[in-house]
Design a protein around this motif. Structure first.
Motif, mmCIF file in Angstrom:
data_model
loop_
_atom_site.group_PDB
_atom_site.id
_atom_site.type_symbol
_atom_site.label_atom_id
_atom_site.label_comp_id
_atom_site.label_asym_id
_atom_site.label_seq_id
_atom_site.Cartn_x
_atom_site.Cartn_y
_atom_site.Cartn_z
ATOM 1 N N MET A 194 0.842 -1.197 0.000
ATOM 2 C CA MET A 194 0.000 0.000 0.000
ATOM 3 C C MET A 194 0.876 1.246 0.000
ATOM 4 O O MET A 194 1.820 1.357 0.774
ATOM 5 C CB MET A 194 -0.914 0.002 1.230
ATOM 6 N N SER A 195 0.595 2.197 -0.905
ATOM 7 C CA SER A 195 1.385 3.412 -1.014
ATOM 8 C C SER A 195 1.171 4.304 0.196
ATOM 9 O O SER A 195 0.128 4.278 0.854
ATOM 10 C CB SER A 195 0.997 4.171 -2.288
ATOM 11 N N SER A 196 2.168 5.132 0.456
ATOM 12 C CA SER A 196 2.051 6.082 1.550
ATOM 13 C C SER A 196 1.053 7.187 1.188
ATOM 14 O O SER A 196 0.731 7.405 0.015
ATOM 15 C CB SER A 196 3.414 6.691 1.862
ATOM 16 N N GLU A 197 0.605 7.878 2.215
ATOM 17 C CA GLU A 197 -0.302 9.001 2.023
ATOM 18 C C GLU A 197 0.171 10.165 2.875
ATOM 19 O O GLU A 197 0.965 9.992 3.810
ATOM 20 C CB GLU A 197 -1.737 8.621 2.419
ATOM 21 N N LEU A 198 -0.295 11.357 2.552
ATOM 22 C CA LEU A 198 0.062 12.540 3.315
ATOM 23 C C LEU A 198 -1.195 13.088 3.962
ATOM 24 O O LEU A 198 -2.158 13.435 3.280
ATOM 25 C CB LEU A 198 0.695 13.598 2.416
ATOM 26 N N LEU A 199 -1.178 13.163 5.288
ATOM 27 C CA LEU A 199 -2.313 13.677 6.049
ATOM 28 C C LEU A 199 -2.045 15.119 6.448
ATOM 29 O O LEU A 199 -0.901 15.500 6.721
ATOM 30 C CB LEU A 199 -2.545 12.826 7.294
ATOM 31 N N THR A 200 -3.092 15.934 6.495
ATOM 32 C CA THR A 200 -2.958 17.335 6.887
ATOM 33 C C THR A 200 -3.797 17.611 8.123
ATOM 34 O O THR A 200 -4.891 17.060 8.284
ATOM 35 C CB THR A 200 -3.392 18.283 5.764
ATOM 36 N N GLU A 201 -3.270 18.459 8.985
ATOM 37 C CA GLU A 201 -3.957 18.801 10.232
ATOM 38 C C GLU A 201 -3.528 20.199 10.662
ATOM 39 O O GLU A 201 -2.328 20.515 10.640
ATOM 40 C CB GLU A 201 -3.595 17.789 11.320
ATOM 41 N N ASN A 236 5.967 0.547 4.868
ATOM 42 C CA ASN A 236 7.210 0.831 4.132
ATOM 43 C C ASN A 236 8.005 1.965 4.771
ATOM 44 O O ASN A 236 8.737 2.661 4.087
ATOM 45 C CB ASN A 236 6.909 1.147 2.665
ATOM 46 N N ARG A 237 7.851 2.147 6.077
ATOM 47 C CA ARG A 237 8.571 3.177 6.832
ATOM 48 C C ARG A 237 8.394 4.562 6.205
ATOM 49 O O ARG A 237 9.301 5.349 6.083
ATOM 50 C CB ARG A 237 10.054 2.839 6.976
ATOM 51 N N ASN A 238 7.151 4.840 5.818
ATOM 52 C CA ASN A 238 6.777 6.145 5.270
ATOM 53 C C ASN A 238 7.516 6.488 3.982
ATOM 54 O O ASN A 238 7.838 7.655 3.730
ATOM 55 C CB ASN A 238 6.998 7.255 6.308
ATOM 56 N N SER A 239 7.777 5.479 3.160
ATOM 57 C CA SER A 239 8.376 5.754 1.856
ATOM 58 C C SER A 239 7.456 6.648 1.034
ATOM 59 O O SER A 239 6.230 6.532 1.099
ATOM 60 C CB SER A 239 8.635 4.450 1.098
ATOM 61 N N LEU A 240 8.049 7.527 0.264
ATOM 62 C CA LEU A 240 7.277 8.499 -0.500
ATOM 63 C C LEU A 240 6.667 7.886 -1.752
ATOM 64 O O LEU A 240 7.351 7.194 -2.504
ATOM 65 C CB LEU A 240 8.179 9.652 -0.933
ATOM 66 N N SER A 241 5.419 8.163 -1.975
ATOM 67 C CA SER A 241 4.762 7.829 -3.229
ATOM 68 C C SER A 241 4.528 9.116 -4.009
ATOM 69 O O SER A 241 4.601 10.222 -3.475
ATOM 70 C CB SER A 241 3.416 7.149 -2.969
ATOM 71 N N ALA A 242 4.264 8.979 -5.303
ATOM 72 C CA ALA A 242 3.947 10.154 -6.109
ATOM 73 C C ALA A 242 2.682 10.833 -5.603
ATOM 74 O O ALA A 242 2.577 12.067 -5.612
ATOM 75 C CB ALA A 242 3.792 9.748 -7.575
ATOM 76 N N GLN A 243 1.718 10.041 -5.133
ATOM 77 C CA GLN A 243 0.479 10.629 -4.611
ATOM 78 C C GLN A 243 0.749 11.478 -3.381
ATOM 79 O O GLN A 243 0.169 12.558 -3.215
ATOM 80 C CB GLN A 243 -0.541 9.537 -4.266
ATOM 81 N N ASP A 291 3.316 6.277 -13.628
ATOM 82 C CA ASP A 291 2.898 7.605 -14.062
ATOM 83 C C ASP A 291 1.673 8.087 -13.304
ATOM 84 O O ASP A 291 0.902 8.892 -13.786
ATOM 85 C CB ASP A 291 2.607 7.616 -15.575
ATOM 86 N N GLU A 292 1.484 7.615 -12.057
ATOM 87 C CA GLU A 292 0.279 7.982 -11.318
ATOM 88 C C GLU A 292 0.235 9.459 -10.965
ATOM 89 O O GLU A 292 -0.798 9.991 -10.608
ATOM 90 C CB GLU A 292 0.152 7.145 -10.030
ATOM 91 N N ALA A 293 1.386 10.168 -11.043
ATOM 92 C CA ALA A 293 1.398 11.601 -10.771
ATOM 93 C C ALA A 293 1.473 12.410 -12.061
ATOM 94 O O ALA A 293 1.715 13.595 -12.031
ATOM 95 C CB ALA A 293 2.585 11.953 -9.878
ATOM 96 N N GLY A 294 1.229 11.766 -13.205
ATOM 97 C CA GLY A 294 1.294 12.469 -14.466
ATOM 98 C C GLY A 294 2.649 12.298 -15.122
ATOM 99 O O GLY A 294 3.449 11.445 -14.732
ATOM 100 N N PRO A 295 2.938 13.130 -16.121
ATOM 101 C CA PRO A 295 4.220 13.017 -16.840
ATOM 102 C C PRO A 295 5.403 13.117 -15.893
ATOM 103 O O PRO A 295 5.467 13.979 -15.036
ATOM 104 C CB PRO A 295 4.160 14.215 -17.800
ATOM 105 N N GLY A 296 6.338 12.201 -16.065
ATOM 106 C CA GLY A 296 7.522 12.216 -15.215
ATOM 107 C C GLY A 296 7.425 11.320 -14.012
ATOM 108 O O GLY A 296 8.433 11.007 -13.388
ATOM 109 N N GLY A 297 6.209 10.884 -13.640
ATOM 110 C CA GLY A 297 6.026 9.970 -12.531
ATOM 111 C C GLY A 297 6.554 10.502 -11.216
ATOM 112 O O GLY A 297 6.470 11.694 -10.918
ATOM 113 N N PHE A 298 7.143 9.601 -10.426
ATOM 114 C CA PHE A 298 7.587 9.966 -9.079
ATOM 115 C C PHE A 298 8.631 11.069 -9.088
ATOM 116 O O PHE A 298 8.575 11.999 -8.286
ATOM 117 C CB PHE A 298 8.141 8.742 -8.345
#
Length: 207
Positions: free
Chosen positions: A1-8, A23-30, A72-79
């Protein structure tokens, strides 16, 4: 499962939490894209005076999620494009960005921490680089001799060593990085916004 960024929101501070326990908070393109959106929105929000970035749980960020690389989940250029965009908005935002680092900050996570304006690190935090084929981002952040050491020997740097070189503002007991970063946020809320923005722009123009 990809990481996510939460806002507060915590008073006048926007807290961004990178979460991906598997994955120890590995960065995903999302997650990068979410960070870009959140920081851009904060730039236009007068009630936000500071942004704090930290990892959920025991670690800051273990680098790029291997499942995200080449997609390419973040568009051109991917991660890679998404990560570069995140670093750019962190530096160009008129609001101060503080890293609260616990545990490991590896590869892209290391660069992410150093791209912040202020670094608060737990005493047992460690910073490392394991990808010599992607050295440009690291060499832009560190003195050449240290960058070469990391690229050749892939040795981890302690929080205290980074502090001694002026690359971390404070070293705090384990588990206290976020709390100290929030204290910095409250202090910075009392600094005129134009002074903070002007200082960031001055350094950015010379990088």
């Amino acid at each position: 499962m990809s990481s996510e960024l939460l806002t507060e929101r915590r008073d006048t501070t926007l807290v961004l939490t990178l979460r991906g326990a598997a994955n120890r908070n590995s960065l995903s393109a999302q997650a990068c894209a979410a960070g870009i959106e959140a920081i851009n929105n904060a730039a236009d929000e007068p009630g936000v005076h500071c942004i704090v970035l930290h990892g959920d749980g025991a670690h800051f960020c273990a680098g790029a999620d291997p499942h995200a690389l080449g997609h390419d989940e973040a568009g051109p250029g991917g991660f890679e494009a998404a990560f570069d965009g995140l670093i750019d908005v962190m530096r160009s935002s008129p609001k101060p960005v503080i890293a609260a680092v616990e545990g490991h900050a590896v590869d892209a996570g290391f660069v992410l921490a150093l791209a912040c304006d202020v670094v608060i690190a737990a005493d047992d935090a460690c910073f490392s680089w394991t990808q010599p084929q992607a050295a440009a981002a690291l060499t832009l952040q560190l003195p050449r001799p240290l960058a070469m050491q990391l690229l050749w020997l892939t040795e981890a740097l302690s929080a205290r060593r980074l502090h001694g070189m002026g690359l971390a503002n404070e070293v705090v007991p384990p588990g206290e990085a976020l709390a100290e970063a929030l204290r910095w946020g409250r202090k910075l809320a009392g600094v005129p916004a134009d002074r903070i923005a002007a200082a960031k722009e001055w350094f950015r123009s010379r990088s």
